[in-house]
Design a protein around this motif. Structure first.
Motif, mmCIF file in Angstrom:
data_model
loop_
_atom_site.group_PDB
_atom_site.id
_atom_site.type_symbol
_atom_site.label_atom_id
_atom_site.label_comp_id
_atom_site.label_asym_id
_atom_site.label_seq_id
_atom_site.Cartn_x
_atom_site.Cartn_y
_atom_site.Cartn_z
ATOM 1 N N THR A 17 1.555 10.806 8.370
ATOM 2 C CA THR A 17 2.375 11.526 6.841
ATOM 3 C C THR A 17 1.581 10.038 6.326
ATOM 4 N N VAL A 18 1.080 11.020 4.400
ATOM 5 C CA VAL A 18 -0.226 10.595 3.450
ATOM 6 C C VAL A 18 0.727 10.375 2.861
ATOM 7 N N ASP A 19 1.140 9.431 2.003
ATOM 8 C CA ASP A 19 1.847 8.878 0.991
ATOM 9 C C ASP A 19 1.293 7.708 0.161
ATOM 10 N N SER A 20 1.224 7.331 -0.877
ATOM 11 C CA SER A 20 0.891 6.383 -2.299
ATOM 12 C C SER A 20 0.290 5.312 -0.999
ATOM 13 N N THR A 21 0.209 4.621 -0.179
ATOM 14 C CA THR A 21 0.236 3.284 0.720
ATOM 15 C C THR A 21 -1.070 3.664 1.725
ATOM 16 N N GLY A 22 -1.292 5.351 2.638
ATOM 17 C CA GLY A 22 -1.953 5.424 2.750
ATOM 18 C C GLY A 22 -2.078 6.699 4.356
ATOM 19 N N GLY A 35 -5.030 1.597 5.401
ATOM 20 C CA GLY A 35 -4.238 2.044 3.767
ATOM 21 C C GLY A 35 -5.069 2.180 3.097
ATOM 22 N N TRP A 36 -5.276 3.093 1.891
ATOM 23 C CA TRP A 36 -6.866 3.861 0.757
ATOM 24 C C TRP A 36 -7.707 2.782 1.018
ATOM 25 N N PRO A 37 -7.644 1.722 1.072
ATOM 26 C CA PRO A 37 -8.556 1.023 0.297
ATOM 27 C C PRO A 37 -9.881 0.993 1.665
ATOM 28 N N GLU A 38 -9.618 1.319 2.634
ATOM 29 C CA GLU A 38 -9.690 1.376 4.278
ATOM 30 C C GLU A 38 -10.302 2.659 4.234
ATOM 31 N N ILE A 39 -10.094 3.509 4.061
ATOM 32 C CA ILE A 39 -10.061 5.747 4.019
ATOM 33 C C ILE A 39 -11.109 5.464 3.344
#
Length: 99
Positions: A17-22, A35-39
């Motif tokens: 799953t890919v969404d606004s949270t990551g 989460g997006w900040p760690e990707i």
């Protein structure tokens, strides 16, 4: 509930799953969320003659994690890759980087 585009695929054992949270990978009873900040990057791989989509998350800590989902037919992974690419573009467009 996540805002923005969502990509989700699953098979009998797992899901991606890919969404606004990551990005979230699930395999049987185990779940890994990023989460997006760690990707740092997300890659995908579709074999030329196969039914699998592999998604790899590369974290900013130089680690990588992958998940594989098997499709019911050979044409579906290519369609999934196109859909995933569009969703990833929407979340990575604000990074200011170019390919």
């Amino acid at each position: 509930m996540a805002d923005g585009p969502v990509f989700e695929v699953s098979d009998r054992r797992g899901s991606i799953t890919v969404d606004s949270t990551g990005v979230t990978f699930r395999l049987d009873d185990e779940t890994a969320g990023f989460g997006w900040p760690e990707i740092g990057a997300v890659e995908m791989s579709v074999p030329r003659f196969g039914r699998r989509l592999t998604v790899t998350v590369h974290t900013t800590r130089r680690r990588s994690y992958d998940a594989v989902v098997e499709a019911p037919n050979r044409s579906l992974p290519k369609q999934w890759a196109t859909e995933l690419d569009a969703v990833l573009d929407s979340y990575f467009e604000d990074t200011g980087t170019t390919d």
